[in-house]
Motif scaffolding. Structure first.
Motif, mmCIF file in Angstrom:
data_model
loop_
_atom_site.group_PDB
_atom_site.id
_atom_site.type_symbol
_atom_site.label_atom_id
_atom_site.label_comp_id
_atom_site.label_asym_id
_atom_site.label_seq_id
_atom_site.Cartn_x
_atom_site.Cartn_y
_atom_site.Cartn_z
ATOM 1 N N ASN A 1 55.743 -21.903 14.602
ATOM 2 C CA ASN A 1 56.574 -23.112 14.613
ATOM 3 C C ASN A 1 57.318 -23.261 15.935
ATOM 4 O O ASN A 1 57.463 -24.368 16.460
ATOM 5 N N GLN B 1 55.273 -24.509 10.227
ATOM 6 C CA GLN B 1 55.964 -23.323 9.741
ATOM 7 C C GLN B 1 55.019 -22.519 8.856
ATOM 8 O O GLN B 1 54.129 -23.092 8.218
ATOM 9 N N ALA C 1 64.046 -25.205 13.612
ATOM 10 C CA ALA C 1 62.728 -25.744 13.250
ATOM 11 C C ALA C 1 62.275 -26.716 14.321
ATOM 12 O O ALA C 1 63.023 -27.610 14.723
#
Ligand code: PLP
Length: 381
Positions: free
Chosen positions: A200, A206, A9
């Motif tokens: 992302n 996201q 992430a």
């Protein structure tokens, strides 16, 4: 705290966040409606399409469709293209180290009568071009080889792959989730027919992704519903998320040369530091690798223990792919590059981003050294 898990992430870039906040002032348009608000939303999508197309060298912005992320893009690319072109053949080829969001759609196709051939890679994770040449036949409708691997950072020779696939009349899908915005991608130069992108991984939020589809390539939808995104990804678009993805793509393109050099310097220092430790080895290619990616394996210890111990020392690292890490299975990527099961379990991945600096490297190496020593002292292996 030091965050080294950017492949799982990416923090949303502050510039992208403030760009997104520009939509907080009562913005409510649905791009499928004809009222003024809807037309504004359509414009927002069109601008994002242009920015994403520019990042990957796509000359027609309409060749980009927006999705809910890389998994959706991979499903549409693999399943949607194979099913739509079934008359041309019923074979598909995927590299052995693809992400599960490519491997599982390929297995799904296998259940519905397609023949699936995995293409092997060498010990660095580079696709074996001779084996690929033998695997892809004139009946192979889709071949999927990622631009770069998320677990070992290796960058694939995509232009050579494209030449082999096109020589046999097939279509090439490339998952560029981890490569886009980090190394130059040009769908025309590289000969790519379908390209997966994640918002992302460019520094956007996201839940937004994109798929480039070369004009003329026929694809059928995987989800059915309305006519959004040329009917290939029905459902109202996440307009603000997509707008942010577009802005992130624009910034990534602009800043890539300098930022990639900066990240590669961190990577190289970390690789030098960690491979100097006892029984610590680099995984993936020593030079043909993503600039923000360093991955290792350590003998006689478990990757999960390394991850948890490092976390307690204030450093976030990964072991294997975030999507499969909860299964505790050995990574299919590390097995495919020839590691034994016990070797494949001791992996650690560090992926860098804007918040990292080369000054952090000594602390990271020190923490790894301490962790590895402590875990080895208590291991039953
Ligand atoms: N493809 C690759 C190479 C990835 O690394 C990932 C996730 O990290 C995905 C696809 C899936 O991305 P998402 O979970 O955002 O759909």
């Amino acid at each position: 705290r030091i965050y080294l898990d950017h492949a799982a992430a990416m923090p949303v870039r502050p510039e992208v966040l403030s760009f997104g906040m520009g939509f907080s002032d009562g913005f409510a348009g649905n791009p499928s409606t004809l009222c003024r608000e809807g037309l504004v939303a359509q414009e927002v999508l069109a601008t994002a399409r242009e920015k994403v197309a520019a990042l990957v060298g796509a000359s027609a912005p309409d060749s980009i469709i927006f999705t809910g992320g890389a998994t959706e893009s991979n499903n549409i690319a693999v399943r949607g293209t194979a099913l739509r072109n079934r008359k041309a053949g019923n074979r598909i080829v995927v590299s052995a180290i693809e992400h599960i969001s490519v491997l599982n759609p390929a297995k799904y196709l296998q259940k519905s009568g397609f023949s699936l051939t995995p293409a092997p890679v060498d010990r660095y994770g580079v696709i074996d071009l001779d084996a690929l040449g033998a695997a892809v036949t004139p009946e192979t409708v889709v071949t999927s080889v990622h631009y770069a691997n998320n677990e070992i950072g290796t960058v694939e020779p995509i232009r050579e792959v494209a030449a082999i696939v096109h020589d046999r009349g097939g279509l090439l899908h490339v998952d560029a989730t981890d490569a886009a915005g980090r190394i130059p991608i040009d769908v025309e130069r590289d000969g790519i027919d379908l390209l997966t992108l994640s918002g992302n991984q460019l520094g956007g939020p996201q839940g937004a992704g994109a798929l480039y589809i070369r004009p003329g390539v026929r694809v059928q939808p995987v989800l059915v519903g309305g006519g959004q995104e040329r009917g290939l990804r029905p459902g109202t678009e996440d307009v603000v998320g997509i707008a942010c993805m577009g802005e992130a793509a624009r910034l990534a393109k602009e800043e890539m040369p300098e930022e990639s050099r900066r990240l590669a310097a961190i990577r190289d220092r970390l690789i030098a530091g960690i491979t100097g430790l006892e029984e610590a080895y680099l995984t993936g290619h020593p030079t043909e690798r993503l600039p923000h990616h360093a991955s290792f394996r350590f003998s006689r210890i478990e990757g999960e223990s390394i991850q948890l111990a490092m976390d307690l020392l204030g450093i976030a690292v990964a072991t294997g792919s975030a999507c499969t890490s909860r299964t505790l299975e050995a990574s299919h990527v590390l097995l495919a590059i020839g590691l034994a099961h016990e070797e494949a379990h001791g992996s650690m991945i560090a992926t860098f981003g804007r918040g990292n600096s080369v000054e952090e490297v000594p602390r990271i190496v020190g923490a790894v050294e301490e962790t590895v020593k402590r875990l080895r002292a208590i291991t039953p292996l």
